[in-house]
Design an enzyme around this catalytic site. Structure first.
Site, PDB file in Angstrom:
ATOM      1  CG  LEU A  72      12.066  -1.249 -61.544  1.00 36.75           C
ATOM      2  CD1 LEU A  72      12.143  -2.079 -60.285  1.00 36.75           C
ATOM      3  CD2 LEU A  72      12.403  -2.094 -62.764  1.00 36.75           C
ATOM      4  CB  CYS A 128      12.850  -4.689 -56.251  1.00 35.48           C
ATOM      5  SG  CYS A 128      12.531  -4.943 -58.004  1.00 35.48           S
ATOM      6  CG  ASN A 190      20.068  -4.536 -62.188  1.00 34.63           C
ATOM      7  OD1 ASN A 190      20.061  -3.515 -62.848  1.00 34.63           O
ATOM      8  ND2 ASN A 190      18.964  -5.099 -61.737  1.00 34.63           N
ATOM      9  CB  THR A 191      22.503  -0.240 -62.878  1.00 39.62           C
ATOM     10  OG1 THR A 191      21.447  -0.301 -61.912  1.00 39.62           O
ATOM     11  CG2 THR A 191      21.915  -0.243 -64.276  1.00 39.62           C
ATOM     12  N   GLY A 263      21.950  -3.532 -73.353  1.00 35.85           N
ATOM     13  CA  GLY A 263      21.077  -2.551 -72.728  1.00 35.85           C
ATOM     14  C   GLY A 263      21.273  -1.138 -73.211  1.00 35.85           C
TER      15      GLY A 263
END
Length: 302
Positions: A72, A128, A190-191, A263
């Site tokens: 990030l 996060c 998300n991943t 993405g």
């Protein structure tokens, strides 16, 4: 034929947007893509202060996609507001800002700073690591998901999208927690955490050892999670994960997504988002679909 969708009172001209972290804040792709043709641009994650990101190497190609451990990296909210928002305001597209942080206070500082900025929605990246809880991601504990959602909503003036991590036992549990916390929408997935080893050098390819896997290989997982989540929540869903064609996007919509984010495919074809918009329109013409809303969650048993 109507391709526009409504996300929490925000109208997008079509359901196609970019996935955070794969499109910068639009400027670097603007010479390839007409941003005016997209439903929304989702910016790279922005924090309350500049983040340097992880050490290199931090990207690796793998079968069916890629691994990234960029960490990030971002210039921080002050430069973002000064440089990136004015650039995006030159285009007729919605602006969704992805927000990252290492504590609840980090998130809230960014959200509060954006309250009076001309952006349309906020996407909160809860993958996060929560530094105050030993580095466990906010999105891996339903109580933490609900708590961070409630806290962010206290400061947000724009609708809040909670971005869910697939690295959990049951994503619907996290989705319900975000909804209980007041989320206006959800984005997923998300991943997926992965790893690559160089067998000749016998070392990890990424300096971080692990990274987030994205790309076509995770698409079936994402479709399944979007479908499961759509059965449990009332808020709209933005589907993402390995979308590389209009067919992939339509599959997500049929599974229950109101909108989709593209993405990794941006890296192999910078024009892919425009092509997906056109492909959705062609599909609607072919099957005489008057309003794209008719397709949302329209999958059925044989």
């Amino acid at each position: 034929m109507n391709t526009s969708v409504n996300l929490c009172g925000v109208t997008l001209k079509n359901p196609v947007m970019t996935a955070s972290g794969t499109f910068g804040s639009g400027e670097e792709f603007s010479e390839f893509v007409d941003l005016n043709k997209l439903g929304a641009v989702v910016t790279k994650g922005v924090a309350n202060v500049p983040w340097p990101g992880n050490p290199t190497p931090r990207v690796a190609e793998v079968y069916g996609g890629m691994l990234n451990a960029v960490g990030l990296q971002n210039p921080g909210i002050d430069l973002f507001c000064k440089r990136d928002i004015p650039f995006l305001k030159n285009y007729d597209t919605r602006i969704i800002v992805n927000v990252c942080g290492r504590s609840a206070q980090d998130y809230c500082e960014v959200v509060e700073r954006l309250a009076d900025e001309p952006v349309d929605m906020l996407e909160i990246n809860i993958s996060c690591p929560n530094v105050k809880e030993g580095g466990i991601a906010f999105g891996q504990d339903p109580k933490a998901v609900e708590a961070i959602t409630k806290e962010v909503k206290r400061y947000a003036k724009q609708p809040v999208i909670m971005k869910l991590s697939p690295n959990v036992t049951d994503i619907t549990e996290m989705a319900l927690a975000a909804e209980a916390g007041g989320a206006d929408a959800l984005s997923l997935i998300n991943t997926i955490t992965g790893m690559k080893i160089d067998i000749n050098r016998r070392c990890f390819v990424l300096a971080n050892k692990t990274g987030g896997m994205s790309g076509p290989a995770i698409h079936p997982v994402a479709v399944r999670m979007v479908y499961q989540t759509a059965q449990k929540v009332l808020v709209p869903i933005i589907g993402m994960g390995g979308i590389a064609s209009a067919e992939d996007a339509i599959e997500m919509i049929l599974a229950g997504a109101t909108a989709v984010s593209i993405g990794t495919a941006n890296f192999t074809d910078p024009k892919i988002s425009e092509k997906v918009v056109a492909g959705i329109e062609d599909y609607m013409k072919k099957y005489q679909v008057e309003d794209i809303v008719e397709l949302v969650g329209a999958v059925h048993e044989r």
